[in-house]
Write a protein that holds these residues in place. Sequence first.
Motif, PDB file in Angstrom:
ATOM      1  N   ALA A 142      48.371  -9.763   6.681  1.00 11.48           N
ATOM      2  CA  ALA A 142      49.495 -10.573   6.140  1.00 11.48           C
ATOM      3  C   ALA A 142      50.907 -10.280   6.652  1.00 11.48           C
ATOM      4  O   ALA A 142      51.718 -11.230   6.598  1.00 11.48           O
ATOM      5  CB  ALA A 142      49.231 -10.666   4.603  1.00 11.48           C
ATOM      6  N   GLU A 143      50.930  -8.944   6.408  1.00  7.13           N
ATOM      7  CA  GLU A 143      52.305  -8.256   6.813  1.00  7.13           C
ATOM      8  C   GLU A 143      52.757  -8.838   8.088  1.00  7.13           C
ATOM      9  O   GLU A 143      53.975  -9.283   8.386  1.00  7.13           O
ATOM     10  CB  GLU A 143      52.340  -6.869   6.620  1.00  7.13           C
ATOM     11  CG  GLU A 143      53.760  -6.170   6.907  1.00  7.13           C
ATOM     12  CD  GLU A 143      53.667  -4.869   6.705  1.00  7.13           C
ATOM     13  OE1 GLU A 143      54.824  -4.249   6.915  1.00  7.13           O
ATOM     14  OE2 GLU A 143      52.542  -4.085   6.449  1.00  7.13           O
ATOM     15  N   ALA A 183      51.383 -11.245  10.070  1.00  7.24           N
ATOM     16  CA  ALA A 183      51.363 -12.595  10.213  1.00  7.24           C
ATOM     17  C   ALA A 183      52.763 -13.163  10.012  1.00  7.24           C
ATOM     18  O   ALA A 183      53.384 -14.006  10.401  1.00  7.24           O
ATOM     19  CB  ALA A 183      50.174 -13.331   9.391  1.00  7.24           C
ATOM     20  N   GLU A 184      53.221 -12.589   8.748  1.00  9.35           N
ATOM     21  CA  GLU A 184      54.512 -13.117   8.164  1.00  9.35           C
ATOM     22  C   GLU A 184      55.536 -12.792   9.087  1.00  9.35           C
ATOM     23  O   GLU A 184      56.541 -13.587   9.321  1.00  9.35           O
ATOM     24  CB  GLU A 184      54.546 -12.665   6.692  1.00  9.35           C
ATOM     25  CG  GLU A 184      56.005 -13.051   6.273  1.00  9.35           C
ATOM     26  CD  GLU A 184      56.426 -12.577   4.856  1.00  9.35           C
ATOM     27  OE1 GLU A 184      57.353 -12.723   4.045  1.00  9.35           O
ATOM     28  OE2 GLU A 184      55.436 -12.202   4.114  1.00  9.35           O
ATOM     29  N   GLY A 200      46.027 -15.300   7.159  1.00  8.37           N
ATOM     30  CA  GLY A 200      45.896 -14.232   5.859  1.00  8.37           C
ATOM     31  C   GLY A 200      44.805 -13.859   5.365  1.00  8.37           C
ATOM     32  O   GLY A 200      43.660 -14.565   6.052  1.00  8.37           O
ATOM     33  N   HIS A 203      53.266 -21.628   0.921  1.00  8.79           N
ATOM     34  CA  HIS A 203      53.274 -20.803  -0.170  1.00  8.79           C
ATOM     35  C   HIS A 203      54.231 -20.666  -1.080  1.00  8.79           C
ATOM     36  O   HIS A 203      54.601 -19.901  -1.731  1.00  8.79           O
ATOM     37  CB  HIS A 203      52.972 -19.304   0.569  1.00  8.79           C
ATOM     38  CG  HIS A 203      51.873 -19.079   1.421  1.00  8.79           C
ATOM     39  ND1 HIS A 203      50.583 -18.871   0.781  1.00  8.79           N
ATOM     40  CD2 HIS A 203      51.511 -19.153   2.567  1.00  8.79           C
ATOM     41  CE1 HIS A 203      49.602 -19.011   1.659  1.00  8.79           C
ATOM     42  NE2 HIS A 203      50.406 -18.872   3.033  1.00  8.79           N
ATOM     43  N   SER A 252      58.633 -18.242  -0.149  1.00  6.00           N
ATOM     44  CA  SER A 252      57.992 -17.125   0.693  1.00  6.00           C
ATOM     45  C   SER A 252      58.327 -17.672   2.118  1.00  6.00           C
ATOM     46  O   SER A 252      58.743 -18.765   2.573  1.00  6.00           O
ATOM     47  CB  SER A 252      56.360 -17.772   0.550  1.00  6.00           C
ATOM     48  OG  SER A 252      55.667 -17.127   1.600  1.00  6.00           O
ATOM     49  N   ARG A 265      55.927 -17.098   4.546  1.00  3.29           N
ATOM     50  CA  ARG A 265      54.937 -17.251   5.397  1.00  3.29           C
ATOM     51  C   ARG A 265      54.626 -18.682   5.514  1.00  3.29           C
ATOM     52  O   ARG A 265      54.994 -19.551   4.922  1.00  3.29           O
ATOM     53  CB  ARG A 265      53.537 -16.666   4.505  1.00  3.29           C
ATOM     54  CG  ARG A 265      53.723 -15.350   4.053  1.00  3.29           C
ATOM     55  CD  ARG A 265      52.323 -14.887   2.940  1.00  3.29           C
ATOM     56  NE  ARG A 265      51.132 -15.214   3.788  1.00  3.29           N
ATOM     57  CZ  ARG A 265      50.160 -15.428   2.900  1.00  3.29           C
ATOM     58  NH1 ARG A 265      50.068 -15.226   1.801  1.00  3.29           N
ATOM     59  NH2 ARG A 265      49.058 -15.658   3.515  1.00  3.29           N
ATOM     60  N   GLY A 278      51.885 -21.650   7.219  1.00  2.69           N
ATOM     61  CA  GLY A 278      50.342 -21.999   7.120  1.00  2.69           C
ATOM     62  C   GLY A 278      49.841 -23.385   7.223  1.00  2.69           C
ATOM     63  O   GLY A 278      50.729 -24.187   7.207  1.00  2.69           O
TER      64      GLY A 278
END
Length: 407
Positions: free
Chosen positions: A136-137, A139-140, A147, A278, A282, A284, A286
Motif C-alpha cells: 500500500a505504501e 503503491a501510493e 492494495g 478512496h 487520499s 491512492r 484505483g
Amino acid sequence: MSPCRTDDPARDWAESGIASLTGRLDGPPLVPPGRAATRARELGAWIAAATDDAVRLDGAALLSERAAFTGAHRAGTTSVGGACRLLPTTDGWAAVSCARPDDPLLLGALVGSDVGNDPWPAVTTWLAEHSGAELAERAELLGVAAGPVASPAGTPPQPLEPRSVRGLLVVDFSALWAGPLCAHLLGLAGARVVKVETPSRPDGARRGNAEFYRLLHGGHESVVLDPADDRQRREMAALVDAADIVIEASRPRALIGFGLDAGRVVARGGTWVSITAHGRESMRIGFGDDVAAGAGLIAHDARGPVFVGDALADPLTGLTAAALSLSAPADGSGVLWDVSMSAVVAATLEAAGAPVPQAYRRGDSWWVQTSSATVEIAAPRPRVPQGDAAPTGRDTAKVLAELGIRS
C-alpha cells in the motif's frame, strides 16, 4: 421481479448476473458475500421514484452489464476484464491492476526490477516476500492501482431531497465506467450531458467495447479542450461556470492545475460530484476491480479467494453518484459530493463469516436456494444502446457557441 427486495441478498446476487461472473471457470458460480446487489436495487428504486419513473432500471442488473457486451466470464483470481489479479502477500492477499500502458513500468519500479511487458511473475514473487502494508505504501508513492484485501469501514453520503434534473447542464470530466454511468442516468432523466476530454487524455473506454461505450454515452455531446492553451483553459472554466452539475474522477490537485474550483461551483449553488478510489483526501488511485477487492468484497471457494463480478466498484459507485446528483439540499444551496468507491463497496459488506448459499447444477443451468426462493443464476444481460456516441470533440464549437463562451 421486484426491483427493491431488501430481505434476500443471495437472490439479488443470483438475479443480477454477478454470481455467474464470480468463481473459477472450471468451477461453479459463487454467491458473493454482502448486499451490494441489494443496495444497487435500492438505488435503482430510489432513482425511479425521484424521476417519476422516467428512469426505471434494475440497479442490480447494471452491475454485470459490461460483461453482457464483452462476453467476458469468471476467471477466479484474474479479474473478468483481465487487468487485475489477486495475489498472496506475507500476511494475506492483495489486488494489483495493470490496466494502463505505463503500468508495467510502474510495477517494475514497485518491485525494483525490469519486468518487461509481463510484470506478473516479478510482482507475484515480490508480494510473496512483502506485507500488504508495504504494498500500500509503495503503491501510493508510485501511483499504482493496488492494495491489500482488507475490511475498511465505509459510510458513503446519502441522497437528500429528490429534485428534477430535466434541462440541467451536466459537465462530465470522468472516464471509464463509474462517472459515465452517473452521467448516463442523469441524461435519461432529462439532463443535457456534455462530456469533456483533453487532447492528451481521451476517455480510455473509447478503446473498449464500442456498443457498451455507446450505451453510456449515446446522445451526449463531446467537447475537447486543452488546459495547456490559455484560451481553451478559460473556456473550460467558463463551461464549468455554466454547469448545474459537474462530474469528475480526478484528484483535487489535478483539477486545480486545470484552474477548476469545486468550491466556487458549490458557492453559487451548483452540484459537484467527485468520484475517487478512496476519497478526495487520499492520494491512492484505483480501478473497479482492485478497489472492490481491497474493500473486502471477494468470494471464496476451497482453493482460496476470487474476484466478485466485473469491476463492481464502478457501477455501484455510478448508481450511488446518480442518486446523489438527483438530490439537493432543501434550501437550494450547492453541494460537493465526495464519493469514495472504496467506502461505497465497504458499506455493503456484512460481518465476516456471514453464510452464503452454494450453487448447484440442474440440467444446463446453475441454481441456488435462497431464503425466499429457488433461483436460477442469471447471465449478464445488456440494454439496447440509444443514440450515437459522439466522436471525440465533435461538438466543441457548437456547445461553446450555444453557451456564449466562444463566438
